[in-house]
Design an enzyme around this catalytic site. Structure first.
Site, PDB file in Angstrom:
ATOM      1  N   ASP A  42       0.833  -1.199   0.000  1.00 57.95           N
ATOM      2  CA  ASP A  42       0.000   0.000   0.000  1.00 57.95           C
ATOM      3  C   ASP A  42       0.874   1.257   0.000  1.00 57.95           C
ATOM      4  O   ASP A  42       0.707   2.149  -0.839  1.00 57.95           O
ATOM      5  CB  ASP A  42      -0.927  -0.027   1.226  1.00 57.95           C
ATOM      6  CG  ASP A  42      -2.000   1.048   1.214  1.00 57.95           C
ATOM      7  OD1 ASP A  42      -2.252   1.650   0.152  1.00 57.95           O
ATOM      8  OD2 ASP A  42      -2.602   1.267   2.277  1.00 57.95           O
ATOM      9  N   SER A 128      -3.282  -9.583   1.817  1.00 56.05           N
ATOM     10  CA  SER A 128      -3.454  -9.986   3.225  1.00 56.05           C
ATOM     11  C   SER A 128      -2.364 -10.881   3.799  1.00 56.05           C
ATOM     12  O   SER A 128      -2.454 -11.290   4.943  1.00 56.05           O
ATOM     13  CB  SER A 128      -4.822 -10.650   3.463  1.00 56.05           C
ATOM     14  OG  SER A 128      -5.852  -9.697   3.473  1.00 56.05           O
ATOM     15  N   THR A 129      -1.314 -11.181   3.040  1.00 53.85           N
ATOM     16  CA  THR A 129      -0.306 -12.130   3.547  1.00 53.85           C
ATOM     17  C   THR A 129       0.839 -11.466   4.308  1.00 53.85           C
ATOM     18  O   THR A 129       1.695 -12.162   4.842  1.00 53.85           O
ATOM     19  CB  THR A 129       0.284 -12.989   2.412  1.00 53.85           C
ATOM     20  OG1 THR A 129       0.975 -12.132   1.495  1.00 53.85           O
ATOM     21  CG2 THR A 129      -0.792 -13.776   1.702  1.00 53.85           C
TER      22      THR A 129
END
Length: 181
Positions: A42, A128-129
């Protein structure tokens, strides 16, 4: 790089590298609900893409209050080598109750949005990892399963890249993709 061509002549690729360097119509951002940037992929996408991405994220946030887990929104790609960034919010792993369904929704909603934008190529990170701690093998299984399901029923997207920042994710995705061929 690992590549296979499957149903409807779609190229699926697993690449080890930096998603901000990818050339694709869409780069997917593993965002947080605020859409205001953060760490990991992000932060890297916001930094590499420049202030235009954040400006549009602020507009979305002002309009709808952010982006819920499992949903997806899009912005300009700014200075990235893409037309758009699709921001999707993956779930934080918490014993696996609802997280697999929510992660699946990230991929389904992102692919549907990409299709509505008439894009033909898309680059996904490993959603999400990282700090969200989703187990990497399970996340890869969900990602590949959702992508395969989508391309079996929808035309238009010709190339899908899974861009893995770390070697562990790269190996997991390459192995799972080999099993699909």
């Amino acid at each position: 790089m690992k590549e296979i061509i499957i149903h409807n002549q779609v190229s699926l690729k697993v690449i080890r590298g930096d998603i901000t360097k990818c050339k694709a119509d869409i780069i997917v951002n593993a965002a947080n609900t605020s859409l205001l940037g953060g760490g990991g992929v992000d932060g890297a996408i916001h930094k590499a893409g420049g202030p235009a991405i954040l400006a549009e994220c602020v507009q979305i946030r002002n309009r709808q209050g952010g982006c819920p887990v499992g949903e997806a929104v899009y912005t300009t790609a700014g200075q990235l080598q893409a037309d758009y960034v699709i921001h999707t919010v993956g779930p934080v792993w918490n014993r696996g109750q609802q997280e697999p369904e929510l992660l699946g929704r990230c991929y389904r909603n992102t692919l549907a949005l990409a299709r509505s934008l008439n894009c033909t190529s898309i680059a996904f990170p490993n959603i999400s990892t990282g700090i969200y701690r989703f187990p990497k093998p399970k996340a890869a299984e969900i990602a590949i399963g959702e992508v395969l399901s989508f391309i079996r029923t929808h035309m238009g997207i010709a190339e899908i890249q899974f861009v893995c920042f770390d070697e562990e994710n790269y190996r997991i995705y390459a192995d799972k993709l080999s099993d699909c061929h």
